[in-house]
Design a protein around this motif. Structure first.
Motif, PDB file in Angstrom:
ATOM      1  N   VAL A 832       0.835  -1.198   0.000  1.00 39.39           N
ATOM      2  CA  VAL A 832       0.000   0.000   0.000  1.00 39.39           C
ATOM      3  C   VAL A 832       0.872   1.251   0.000  1.00 39.39           C
ATOM      4  CG1 VAL A 832      -1.774   1.294   1.257  1.00 39.39           C
ATOM      5  CG2 VAL A 832      -1.916  -1.192   1.146  1.00 39.39           C
ATOM      6  N   ILE A 833       1.940   1.240   0.786  1.00 40.57           N
ATOM      7  CA  ILE A 833       2.846   2.401   0.861  1.00 40.57           C
ATOM      8  C   ILE A 833       3.436   2.706  -0.520  1.00 40.57           C
ATOM      9  CG2 ILE A 833       5.080   3.200   1.775  1.00 40.57           C
ATOM     10  CD1 ILE A 833       4.330   1.682   4.384  1.00 40.57           C
ATOM     11  N   ILE A 834       3.922   1.664  -1.196  1.00 40.04           N
ATOM     12  CA  ILE A 834       4.484   1.858  -2.539  1.00 40.04           C
ATOM     13  C   ILE A 834       3.428   2.433  -3.468  1.00 40.04           C
ATOM     14  CG2 ILE A 834       5.427   0.682  -4.569  1.00 40.04           C
ATOM     15  CD1 ILE A 834       6.642  -1.392  -2.638  1.00 40.04           C
ATOM     16  N   SER A 835       2.221   1.875  -3.390  1.00 40.37           N
ATOM     17  CA  SER A 835       1.158   2.308  -4.288  1.00 40.37           C
ATOM     18  C   SER A 835       0.755   3.762  -4.042  1.00 40.37           C
ATOM     19  CB  SER A 835      -0.059   1.393  -4.130  1.00 40.37           C
ATOM     20  OG  SER A 835      -1.034   1.704  -5.067  1.00 40.37           O
ATOM     21  N   ILE A 836       0.712   4.187  -2.785  1.00 39.77           N
ATOM     22  CA  ILE A 836       0.378   5.585  -2.473  1.00 39.77           C
ATOM     23  C   ILE A 836       1.377   6.527  -3.136  1.00 39.77           C
ATOM     24  CG2 ILE A 836       0.313   7.312  -0.615  1.00 39.77           C
ATOM     25  CD1 ILE A 836      -0.922   5.125   1.163  1.00 39.77           C
ATOM     26  N   TYR A 837       2.654   6.226  -2.973  1.00 37.91           N
ATOM     27  CA  TYR A 837       3.678   7.074  -3.583  1.00 37.91           C
ATOM     28  C   TYR A 837       3.581   7.063  -5.111  1.00 37.91           C
ATOM     29  CZ  TYR A 837       6.201   7.934   0.797  1.00 37.91           C
ATOM     30  OH  TYR A 837       6.555   8.371   2.041  1.00 37.91           O
ATOM     31  N   LYS A 838       3.338   5.868  -5.674  1.00 39.90           N
ATOM     32  CA  LYS A 838       3.277   5.756  -7.133  1.00 39.90           C
ATOM     33  C   LYS A 838       2.093   6.535  -7.692  1.00 39.90           C
ATOM     34  CE  LYS A 838       4.997   3.905 -10.918  1.00 39.90           C
ATOM     35  NZ  LYS A 838       6.253   4.463 -11.444  1.00 39.90           N
ATOM     36  N   ARG A 839       0.930   6.381  -7.056  1.00 40.41           N
ATOM     37  CA  ARG A 839      -0.267   7.067  -7.544  1.00 40.41           C
ATOM     38  C   ARG A 839      -0.157   8.577  -7.368  1.00 40.41           C
ATOM     39  NH1 ARG A 839      -5.636   4.160  -5.425  1.00 40.41           N
ATOM     40  NH2 ARG A 839      -6.513   6.029  -6.382  1.00 40.41           N
ATOM     41  N   LEU A 840       0.390   9.016  -6.254  1.00 33.13           N
ATOM     42  CA  LEU A 840       0.558  10.462  -6.043  1.00 33.13           C
ATOM     43  C   LEU A 840       1.542  11.046  -7.055  1.00 33.13           C
ATOM     44  CD1 LEU A 840       0.626  10.798  -2.144  1.00 33.13           C
ATOM     45  CD2 LEU A 840      -1.110  11.689  -3.699  1.00 33.13           C
ATOM     46  N   SER A 841       2.609  10.310  -7.341  1.00 34.26           N
ATOM     47  CA  SER A 841       3.611  10.832  -8.286  1.00 34.26           C
ATOM     48  C   SER A 841       3.047  10.927  -9.701  1.00 34.26           C
ATOM     49  CB  SER A 841       4.855   9.946  -8.280  1.00 34.26           C
ATOM     50  OG  SER A 841       4.598   8.711  -8.931  1.00 34.26           O
ATOM     51  N   LEU A 846      -5.967  17.781  -9.259  1.00 34.84           N
ATOM     52  CA  LEU A 846      -6.337  17.770  -7.845  1.00 34.84           C
ATOM     53  C   LEU A 846      -7.385  16.701  -7.547  1.00 34.84           C
ATOM     54  CD1 LEU A 846      -5.909  19.078  -5.091  1.00 34.84           C
ATOM     55  CD2 LEU A 846      -7.613  20.814  -5.710  1.00 34.84           C
ATOM     56  N   ASN A 847      -8.304  16.471  -8.489  1.00 38.22           N
ATOM     57  CA  ASN A 847      -9.344  15.462  -8.255  1.00 38.22           C
ATOM     58  C   ASN A 847      -8.755  14.074  -8.045  1.00 38.22           C
ATOM     59  OD1 ASN A 847     -11.496  17.224  -8.325  1.00 38.22           O
ATOM     60  ND2 ASN A 847     -11.831  16.978 -10.525  1.00 38.22           N
ATOM     61  N   GLU A 848      -7.711  13.739  -8.810  1.00 41.83           N
ATOM     62  CA  GLU A 848      -7.053  12.445  -8.639  1.00 41.83           C
ATOM     63  C   GLU A 848      -6.441  12.337  -7.246  1.00 41.83           C
ATOM     64  OE1 GLU A 848      -4.229  11.668 -11.707  1.00 41.83           O
ATOM     65  OE2 GLU A 848      -5.678  11.924 -13.328  1.00 41.83           O
ATOM     66  N   MET A 849      -5.803  13.427  -6.800  1.00 48.04           N
ATOM     67  CA  MET A 849      -5.195  13.422  -5.471  1.00 48.04           C
ATOM     68  C   MET A 849      -6.252  13.329  -4.368  1.00 48.04           C
ATOM     69  SD  MET A 849      -1.994  16.053  -5.601  1.00 48.04           S
ATOM     70  CE  MET A 849      -0.465  15.538  -6.354  1.00 48.04           C
ATOM     71  N   LYS A 850      -7.359  14.033  -4.571  1.00 40.03           N
ATOM     72  CA  LYS A 850      -8.436  13.978  -3.581  1.00 40.03           C
ATOM     73  C   LYS A 850      -9.008  12.568  -3.465  1.00 40.03           C
ATOM     74  CE  LYS A 850     -10.158  18.748  -3.610  1.00 40.03           C
ATOM     75  NZ  LYS A 850     -11.315  19.633  -3.907  1.00 40.03           N
ATOM     76  N   GLU A 851      -9.126  11.899  -4.599  1.00 38.36           N
ATOM     77  CA  GLU A 851      -9.648  10.530  -4.582  1.00 38.36           C
ATOM     78  C   GLU A 851      -8.747   9.621  -3.748  1.00 38.36           C
ATOM     79  OE1 GLU A 851     -10.642   6.940  -7.730  1.00 38.36           O
ATOM     80  OE2 GLU A 851     -10.487   8.989  -8.482  1.00 38.36           O
ATOM     81  N   PHE A 874       3.511  16.514  -3.244  1.00 30.62           N
ATOM     82  CA  PHE A 874       3.195  16.129  -4.621  1.00 30.62           C
ATOM     83  C   PHE A 874       2.241  17.123  -5.281  1.00 30.62           C
ATOM     84  CE2 PHE A 874       4.803  11.928  -3.265  1.00 30.62           C
ATOM     85  CZ  PHE A 874       5.684  11.705  -4.313  1.00 30.62           C
ATOM     86  N   TYR A 875       1.400  17.753  -4.481  1.00 31.19           N
ATOM     87  CA  TYR A 875       0.522  18.806  -5.007  1.00 31.19           C
ATOM     88  C   TYR A 875       1.357  19.958  -5.558  1.00 31.19           C
ATOM     89  CZ  TYR A 875      -2.511  22.943  -4.801  1.00 31.19           C
ATOM     90  OH  TYR A 875      -3.176  24.112  -5.095  1.00 31.19           O
ATOM     91  N   LEU A 876       2.368  20.370  -4.816  1.00 30.87           N
ATOM     92  CA  LEU A 876       3.212  21.491  -5.229  1.00 30.87           C
ATOM     93  C   LEU A 876       4.146  21.101  -6.374  1.00 30.87           C
ATOM     94  CD1 LEU A 876       4.071  22.844  -1.663  1.00 30.87           C
ATOM     95  CD2 LEU A 876       2.441  23.811  -3.295  1.00 30.87           C
ATOM     96  N   LYS A 877       4.642  19.863  -6.321  1.00 31.12           N
ATOM     97  CA  LYS A 877       5.578  19.407  -7.353  1.00 31.12           C
ATOM     98  C   LYS A 877       4.872  19.161  -8.692  1.00 31.12           C
ATOM     99  CE  LYS A 877       9.106  15.838  -8.194  1.00 31.12           C
ATOM    100  NZ  LYS A 877       8.582  15.180  -9.389  1.00 31.12           N
ATOM    101  N   ASN A 878       3.728  18.431  -8.650  1.00 28.12           N
ATOM    102  CA  ASN A 878       3.046  18.023  -9.887  1.00 28.12           C
ATOM    103  C   ASN A 878       2.141  19.100 -10.458  1.00 28.12           C
ATOM    104  OD1 ASN A 878       4.243  15.636  -9.153  1.00 28.12           O
ATOM    105  ND2 ASN A 878       2.402  14.398  -9.271  1.00 28.12           N
TER     106      ASN A 878
END
Length: 909
Positions: A832-841, A846-851, A874-878
Motif C-alpha cells: 500500500v505504501i508503494i502504491s500511495i507514492y506511485k499514484r501520487l507521483s 487535484l481530483n485524482e489526489m483527492k480521490e 506532490f501537489y506542489l511538485k506536480n
C-alpha cells in the motif's frame, strides 16, 4: 392504472392466492404495504418475489429471513411458516455514532460470533482491525461496515464496497444481530402477516404461457384486438424503446417479473422482459478491483529500472535516517551488491523492468545512457510513423452514407437476453461510428460472455441492410461455425445472407462462396485466415470485424484493413494484445468497454492449489453429479492419453474424449460439436480450447501446470466454463516449484477473478511484459534492453511531442530539512505504501489526489500530519510545478511561498 387495480384488490382481500403467477403476488404485496406499512409474507417463492420487488423498487427495504434478520426491512419474506418463531425475538448489539463503545469489546463480540480476522475484509463473516478502524461483514448484509473509533466512542459508521474498499454511504446507527446476548433483546413489532392460501380470488388471474419473442408478438396482438390495456415491465427503457417502434400502444412499467398475467375482469394484460429474456435482480453490479494496491507493479524482490541508474532489484521500502532527518526511500540493489536509497519523490523515475532478460546494471554505466538515447531516436521515428498512418485514416471520409433501417429494431428486440447498460452504451457508440462519415477504428474490450458477439451482429446487420458487405475474421474453425449458426438464426427473416468460409468447407462449396463474395450475393462472410487469401475479392466491403483480436498478427490484420481506405474496422477482445491496447489508451484508436456482467452470469470460482489426484477426483465428481461437463487442460499432447485413461479408471461410466491441434480438422470439429451437444462428459484437451468457443454446460475446468501459460491465455481458458447461469469452478493445479513470474501471473488470475476483469488483466499484462508487438525487430531489441515500461514511457512522450501536447520535464530541486515519511503505525502494508507514492507521483490533477486522500482516510482513519505533508509535496511538485521545494517541519516552501501542514485541508477538503 395497474397499481390502482391492485390497490382495489387489496381492499377486498387480506390473503394471496397460492397458484397465481409471482408477478401478480408481487404487485399485490406492494399494494398491501401501502395499507399496512410493514409486512411479513410466507411463500415458497420468496426468492423470486424478492427479486421482483427489488426490480420494481430498488430502494425498498426487503429481506428474506433464513437465519439472519434485517431489522430495517419493510417487507420480510419467509420460505415457510416454521420460521416465524425465529423472528419473534432476537439479540442485537447497538452501534451508534457518538456512543461510548470500547473497540476491544466490538472485536471480542465479532470473535465470539465466528467472524474470521483478516487484513482486509472482502467476504462475508470476516473482520479486520487497523488502528482505530474495525471492518466487519455480517451475513445478512449486502455490504460490509467500517466503524471508526475516536478514543472509546464511535466516531463514524460507514458502509463500503468490499471489492474496492471505497465508501458507499455513512449511517448513524447499526444493530449487529448476534446469536449470543451482548446488548439488547428485540421483538418484531408492527408487522402484518400475509398468508398464501389455496382459496381462489373472486376474480380470475390467467398466467401467460411460456414466452419467446414470436409467441410474445402473437399474445400482444391477440389481447390488443380485444381492446385490452397492455403493460410491459422492464428494468429500464433500453429494450422497450425498440419494442415501442413495433407496438406503439404498449405502456412501459419500471421493474421485472418472472411471469406476467391477464386480468380479464379489468381488461389488463401484463408482460415482462423477465419472462421473455431471462431475469436479473435490478441492482448496481459491483465493479472489480480498484483498491489502492491494485495493479501495483513495483514489488519487493523484483527487477526495476531507474531512469537515471539502470536495472536493479527493489529490496525494500525503508525509512532512511540521515543528519537526524527521516525520509521514505526505495532501496535498489545493483550489480556487485551496489545499492542506492532512492527518495520517495523519485518514484516517478522507477518502473518495473519488463524486458525479456534481466541484466543488472553496474552503477554509472555509460552503456545504459547510450541505450536511452537510441530508444529516444527510435521512439520519435516510430511515433511519427504510426501517427501519420492513423491520422490519414481519421482524416478520411466514407464515400457512402449509411441509414438506420427500421428492420434493426426487430433484430435488436430478438436478442434472447437482457442487454446490460454497457452493451447498450457500446452499441450506441458503434452505431454512431457506422452512421457517421468518419472511418471507424474501434476496439471493443469485454470479458468472455459479456456481449461482444451481439455488438458484432448488430453492426453487421446495420451494414448489410445498407447493401454493404461484412467480413468477420475469427481464429478457429469451430468459432466460425458457431458464429455462422447464431447469425443465420437471428437474421433468417431479414434477407441477409450469411456464410462461413473455412478449410472444412467442401471445395465445391468454397468455390460457390468465393463467387458469392465477389458478385455481392453474400452479405456477411465469417471465416478464419481463409478469407485473407488472394482469391477472395469483395464486391463492396463496408465493415471488417476481427474477433479474438489478440490471436492474430499485425500483418494479417493490416492486409485486409487497408484494402480500401473507407472500411470501418472493429476489434473484439477480452484480453487485447498490448499493442492495440496501448494505441487505444492513447486515443489513437477508439475504445469501448463492456464491464457489466450479463444477467444470471456468476463469478467463476478460481482455485489455485498443488497438483493432487484427490482434488481432481472431487472436482469431477461434483460436476458430474450435478449433470455438468468437465474440461481438463494439459498442454502437452504426449500425456493426454495417460490422463484420459486415469480419469476413465476413476469414472468408468463417464464418456471421456481427447482433442488437440495435431488431429484432423474434421475430427476436432466433430468432438467440439459432440461436447457442445452433451454427448461427452469430460474433454481432455490442449489449449486449443482457448479461443471463444461456447460450451454452455461445461462448469468445471481443471488446468494442470497453469504456470506454463501466459496471463491472457489463462483468462481465456477460464472463460470456457460458466457461460450460463450455473456456478463454475476453475482449478489451476501447480507443481511444487514454479518461477516468480509464473507466481505473479497466477496471483493476477486469482486476484482478477471478478466478472469483467479481462480489461484489467490486459492492463496488467501490458505492464508485466510490455507492448512488444508494436515494435519491429530493431526497436524490439532496444525496448527489451531498457525494459518495455521505460521504452513506452519514452514513446508516450514522443507521441505527445509530435501531437504538440505540452510535456513537463523540468526537474524540481528538492531540499529535505525535516522528516517526511508514512508512519508505519498508520499503514504497515508496504504494498500500500508503494502504491500511495506511485499514484501520487502520477497524479495530474487535484481530483485524482483527492480521490487517493479520501480512499486512504476512509480505509485507515484520520490522516496523520506526516502523510498530509507528503500530499502537499506532490501537489506542489506536480500541479504547481514548483522549481524548488524545501521540506521543513511545519510544511513546505515552494519557491517564495510557504504552505503549512494546516493548509492541507483548504486544498484537499
Amino acid at each position: 392504472m395497474v397499481e390502482k387495480v391492485f390497490e382495489e384488490i387489496s381492499n377486498k382481500v387480506d390473503y394471496i392466492e397460492k397458484n397465481i403467477p409471482t408477478g401478480a403476488k408481487t404487485l399485490l404485496l406492494l399494494s398491501f404495504l401501502k395499507k399496512y406499512k410493514k409486512i411479513v409474507f410466507i411463500s415458497e417463492e420468496a426468492e423470486e418475489i424478492y427479486e421482483e420487488i427489488k426490480n420494481i423498487d430498488p430502494d425498498l427495504k426487503v429481506s428474506i429471513y433464513e437465519e439472519n434478520l434485517n431489522l430495517e426491512s419493510e417487507i420480510i419474506l419467509l420460505k415457510n411458516e416454521n420460521l416465524i418463531e425465529g423472528i419473534r425475538e432476537f439479540n442485537y448489539f447497538r452501534i451508534k455514532k457518538g456512543k461510548e463503545i470500547e473497540r476491544e469489546k466490538l472485536i471480542e463480540i465479532l470473535e465470539n460470533e465466528g467472524f474470521e480476522r483478516v487484513y482486509y475484509v472482502e467476504e462475508k463473516n470476516e473482520y479486520a482491525v487497523r488502528g482505530g478502524i474495525v471492518d466487519f461483514y455480517p451475513k445478512n448484509e449486502d455490504f460490509p461496515l467500517r466503524i471508526e473509533f475516536y478514543g472509546n466512542s464511535v466516531y463514524e459508521i460507514r458502509i463500503f464496497d468490499p471489492l474496492n474498499q471505497k465508501l458507499i454511504k455513512k449511517i448513524e446507527e447499526y444493530l449487529l444481530l448476534t446469536k449470543n446476548f451482548y446488548g439488547e433483546k428485540g421483538k418484531l413489532k408492527d408487522f402484518k402477516i400475509i398468508y398464501e392460501k389455496e382459496e381462489k380470488f373472486p376474480f380470475e388471474i390467467i398466467p401467460n404461457p411460456p414466452l419467446f419473442f414470436e409467441i410474445f408478438k402473437r399474445e400482444v396482438n391477440k389481447w390488443k384486438e380485444k381492446n385490452y390495456d397492455i403493460f410491459y415491465f422492464a428494468p429500464n427503457k433500453i429494450r422497450y424503446s425498440y419494442l415501442k417502434n413495433i407496438f406503439p400502444f404498449i405502456e412501459y412499467k419500471k421493474g421485472n417479473l418472472h411471469q406476467g398475467f391477464v386480468l380479464k375482469d379489468f381488461k389488463i394484460a401484463v408482460f415482462s422482459e423477465g419472462e421473455i429474456y431471462g431475469f436479473k435482480e435490478e441492482e448496481k453490479v459491483k465493479g472489480f478491483g480498484g483498491k489502492l494496491e491494485d495493479l501495483n507493479l513495483l514489488e519487493l524482490g523484483e527487477p526495476v529500472i531507474h531512469e537515471d541508474y539502470g536495472i536493479g532489484y527493489l529490496k525494500e521500502v525503508k525509512i532512511f535516517e540521515m543528519d537526524n532527518k527521516k525520509i521514505d526511500t526505495f532501496v535498489i540493489i545493483f550489480k556487485e551488491n551496489q545499492k542506492i536509497y532512492a527518495p520517495f519523490y523519485d518514484i516517478g523515475k522507477l518502473e518495473r523492468y519488463s524486458g525479456q532478460k534481466v541484466k543488472i546494471t553496474p552503477l554509472g554505466s555509460k552503456n545504459f545512457f547510450i541505450k536511452k538515447l537510441k530508444a529516444k531516436i527510435y521512439a520519435y521515428d516510430f511515433a511519427k510513423k504510426i501517427l501519420e498512418v492513423m491520422a490519414e485514416r481519421k482524416a478520411s471520409r466514407k464515400n457512402f452514407n449509411y441509414e438506420y433501417k427500421k428492420e434493426m429494431d426487430e433484430i435488436i428486440i430478438s436478442f434472447p437476453y437482457e442487454e446490460t447498460e454497457d452493451q447498450e452504451k457500446v452499441w450506441e457508440e458503434v452505431k454512431n461510428d457506422i452512421l457517421s462519415d468518419k472511418i471507424c477504428d474501434r476496439l471493443i474490450c469485454g470479458d468472455v460472455g459479456f456481449g461482444k458477439t451481439e455488438i458484432a451482429l448488430r453492426a453487421s446487420s446495420l451494414v448489410a441492410l445498407n447493401k454493404k458487405q461484412v467480413a468477420i475474421l475469427v481464429p478457429t474453425t469451430i468459432l466460425a461455425v458457431q458464429h455462422e449458426m447464431n447469425f443465420k438464426e437471428r437474421l433468417k427473416n431479414f434477407n441477409i445472407r450469411v456464410e462461413s468460409l473455412t478449410r472444412l468447407k467442401q471445395e465445391e462449396k468454397q468455390k460457390e462462396i468465393v463467387k458469392g463474395i465477389e458478385n455481392g450475393e453474400i452479405d456477411i462472410i465469417i471465416g478464419t485466415h481463409r478469407i485473407l487469401q488472394e482469391d477472395i475479392k469483395f464486391k463492396d466491403l463496408g465493415l471488417l470485424i476481427i474477433d479474438d483480436e489478440h490471436r492474430f498478427g499485425i500483418f494479417q490484420k493490416e492486409k485486409i484493413k487497408f484494402l480500401k481506405k473507407d472500411i470501418d474496422t472493429m476489434y473484439l477482445s477480452a484480453t487485447p494484445i498490448p499493442r492495440t491496447l496501448f494505441l487505444s489508451i492513447n486515443k489513437i484508436m477508439d475504445l469501448s468497454l463492456l464491464e457489466t456482467p450479463p444477467p444470471l452470469k456468476k463469478e467463476i470460482e478460481t482455485i489455485i492449489a498443488p497438483y493432487n489426484i484427490e482434488t481432481i477426483e472431487k472436482a469431477i465428481n461434483f460436476e458430474l453429479e450435478r449433470g455438468g461437463q468437465v474440461i481438463y487442460i494439459y498442454n502437452r499432447i504426449q500425456r493426454l492419453k495417460e490422463i484420459k485413461e486415469k480419469i476413465e479408471s476413476i469414472f468408468p461410466e463417464a464418456i471421456v474424449e481427447i482433442v488437440h491441434g495435431r488431429m484432423e480438422k474434421e475430427n476436432i470439429e466433430d468432438i467440439f460439436i459432440n461436447f457442445m451437444l452433451g454427448k461427452i462428459d469430460i474433454l481432455v484437451s490442449t489449449s486449443i480450447l482457448e479461443a471463444g468457443v461456447d460450451f454452455p454446460n461445461a462448469n468445471t475446468l481443471i488446468v494442470e501446470n497453469p504456470h506454463l501459460f501466459g496471463l491472457a491465455e489463462l483468462h481465456q481458458i477460464r472463460g470456457r466454463v460458466g457461460r450460463k447461469d450455473k456456478k463454475a469452478y476453475a482449478y489451476f493445479l501447480i507443481p511444487k516449484n514454479i518461477s516468480e513470474n509464473a507466481k505473479k501471473r497466477l496471483k493476477a488470475i486469482a486476484t482478477y477473478r471478478h466478472l469483467g476483469s479481462g480489461f484489467k488483466i490486459a492492463l496488467y499484462d501490458m505492464k508485466l511484459r510490455g507492448a512488444g508487438k508494436i515494435l519491429d525487430k530493431k526497436q524490439h531489441g532496444i525496448a527489451s534492453s531498457l525494459g518495455y515500461n521505460l521504452f513506452f514511457k519514452i514513446l508516450d512522450e514522443e507521441i505527445k511531442r509530435i501531437k504538440g501536447e505540452k510535456i513537463y520535464k523540468e526537474e524540481s530541486k528538492i531540499v529535505v530539512e525535516s522528516d517526511i515519511y508514512i508512519p508505519r503505525e498508520y499503514i504497515e502494508d508496504e504494498e500500500v505504501i508503494i502504491s500511495i507514492y506511485k499514484r501520487l507521483s502520477e497524479s495530474e490533477n487535484l481530483n485524482e489526489m483527492k480521490e487517493i486522500y479520501y480512499e486512504i482516510k476512509d480505509r485507515f482513519g484520520e490522516i496523520p500530519d506526516e502523510l498530509k505533508k507528503i500530499f502537499l509535496f506532490f501537489y506542489l511538485k506536480n500541479l504547481k510545478k514548483c522549481k524548488k521545494l524545501i521540506i521543513i517541519q511545519e510544511g513546505i516552501l515552494c519557491e517564495e511561498k510557504f504552505y503549512k501542514i494546516q493548509d492541507f485541508h483548504n486544498i484537499f477538503a
